[in-house]
Enzyme design. Structure first.
Site, mmCIF file in Angstrom:
data_model
loop_
_atom_site.group_PDB
_atom_site.id
_atom_site.type_symbol
_atom_site.label_atom_id
_atom_site.label_comp_id
_atom_site.label_asym_id
_atom_site.label_seq_id
_atom_site.Cartn_x
_atom_site.Cartn_y
_atom_site.Cartn_z
ATOM 1 N N ASP A 1 0.798 -1.228 0.084
ATOM 2 C CA ASP A 1 -0.008 0.122 -0.014
ATOM 3 C C ASP A 1 0.947 1.260 -0.009
ATOM 4 O OD1 ASP A 1 -2.496 1.206 0.082
ATOM 5 O OD2 ASP A 1 -2.126 1.797 2.095
ATOM 6 N N LEU B 1 -8.299 5.924 1.857
ATOM 7 C CA LEU B 1 -8.338 7.013 1.074
ATOM 8 C C LEU B 1 -6.926 7.155 0.073
ATOM 9 C CD1 LEU B 1 -10.295 9.728 2.812
ATOM 10 C CD2 LEU B 1 -11.084 8.318 0.967
ATOM 11 N N ARG B 2 -6.183 6.405 0.330
ATOM 12 C CA ARG B 2 -4.893 6.579 -0.229
ATOM 13 C C ARG B 2 -4.899 6.236 -1.623
ATOM 14 N NH1 ARG B 2 -0.349 6.174 2.656
ATOM 15 N NH2 ARG B 2 -1.087 4.798 4.133
ATOM 16 N N GLY B 3 -5.992 5.464 -2.185
ATOM 17 C CA GLY B 3 -5.965 5.324 -3.665
ATOM 18 C C GLY B 3 -6.399 6.503 -4.205
ATOM 19 N N THR C 1 -3.716 8.971 -4.443
ATOM 20 C CA THR C 1 -2.345 8.759 -5.222
ATOM 21 C C THR C 1 -2.840 8.731 -6.571
ATOM 22 O OG1 THR C 1 -1.491 7.228 -3.604
ATOM 23 C CG2 THR C 1 -0.971 7.026 -5.995
#
Length: 333
Positions: free
Chosen positions: A190, A271-273, A276
């Site tokens: 991740d 919410l990293r997706g 990014t």
């Protein structure tokens, strides 16, 4: 020998695009490259770093500080003059000890003389550059934990016997490996901003072209490097221009809705997706010299930003890349 020219790498367009995007915006979070051996993974990262303009750093500073005021006290530098150095590329080998990665304190000297004597590790050398890990999926768990901490904070902290040393450790993390040799821990997976899959070329013409260029690089190096000099310079100029234009790029609310809707449809965790994907799409728009973020930019970078963030579906044998492409088509058209 000078690294192989980035522009001379045959094919592998998604891998090259991912590396260019992280050169435009390092906060994207690095690149994970999975695929066959001998497909140019390590060549690409070294080629891109060599293509980039040199960084300005204080001479002999172990962490490549840009300013004299930022040099750590433990470095004990008598003079603090700046000079230009190539963008660092540091290899983190399998089996590296924790002290080699983080650095080590000289406890005896600290206790007897009261001096903070510190031997910098690989994380210090990689600051402001690239940290490359081949066979990243075989990395020992305790080293993975160290990398997770540093990737989160941008700082390396070494504590021994009540003594503490800290220094900046901000770098673009590039990992490569063969998925047949083991999976990557989800926590580290991740942390990579982008993920690409590379394969050996299947057609004769492409394979012959690879052989010809590699042979020319090794046996007629001066002429070969001169041949590709202009193409590499053009890529460098586009990267520098894109860096400057990022701040001016317009991001309409409707494209933010597209990003959120796509990630929801894919079921990506956290919410990293979204963050990014947004950064990668913005860097791609700047690379293309566009003035505003559009759905087309999101569509083009979505697979590399999201394929490694999907929950495994045992009933779907299509693969994560295909699942992303299918969902992009459903959501974005």
């Amino acid at each position: 020998m000078t690294p192989f020219p980035f522009s001379a790498i045959v094919g592998q367009e998604e891998m090259k695009r991912a590396m260019i995007l992280t050169a435009i915006d390092a906060s994207i979070g690095g690149v994970l490259v999975f695929g066959d051996r001998g497909t140019g993974k390590s060549t690409a990262v070294r080629a891109l770093a060599a293509l980039l303009p040199p960084i300005r750093a204080i001479r002999h500073c172990p962490v490549n500080s840009a300013k004299a005021a930022d040099v750590p006290d433990w470095a004990n530098l008598k003079t603090r003059r700046a000079h230009e150095v190539p963008t660092p590329v540091v290899d983190l080998p399998l089996g590296a000890t924790e002290d080699r990665v983080t650095g080590a304190l000289d406890i005896e000297r600290a206790l007897t003389k009261g001096e903070k004597a510190f031997q910098p590790g690989l994380l210090a050398k990689a600051n402001r550059g690239y940290l490359y890990i081949d066979e990243v999926n075989l990395l020992e768990d305790h080293i993975v934990d160290l990398l997770l901490d540093v990737a989160q904070s941008g700082e390396n902290v070494v504590e021994r016997e009540g003594l503490s040393i800290r220094h900046p450790a901000r770098f673009v993390l590039v990992g490569s490996g063969n998925p047949e040799e083991g999976e990557l821990r989800p926590q580290l997976l991740d942390r990579f901003g982008l993920s690409v899959e590379v394969t050996s070329p299947k057609d004769i013409d492409t394979r012959v072209q690879v052989i010809k260029r590699r042979d020319a690089f090794e046996n007629d190096n001066a002429a070969f490097m001169l041949r590709w000099q202009a193409e590499d310079a053009a890529i460098r100029d586009r990267i520098l221009k894109a860096r400057k234009s990022l701040a001016k790029l317009k991001t309409p609310d409707k494209t933010l809705n597209d990003v959120a809707e796509l990630c929801l449809a894919l079921g990506s965790d956290g919410l990293r997706g979204e963050l990014t994907l947004l950064k990668a799409a913005r860097a791609y728009a700047a690379w293309r010299d566009d003035t505003a973020l559009t759905r087309a930019h999101i569509r083009d970078v979505a697979p590399m930003a999201l394929r490694h963030r999907l929950r495994r579906d045992p009933l779907d044998e299509a693969g994560s890349g295909t699942r992303v492409a299918r969902t992009v088509e459903d959501v974005l058209g």
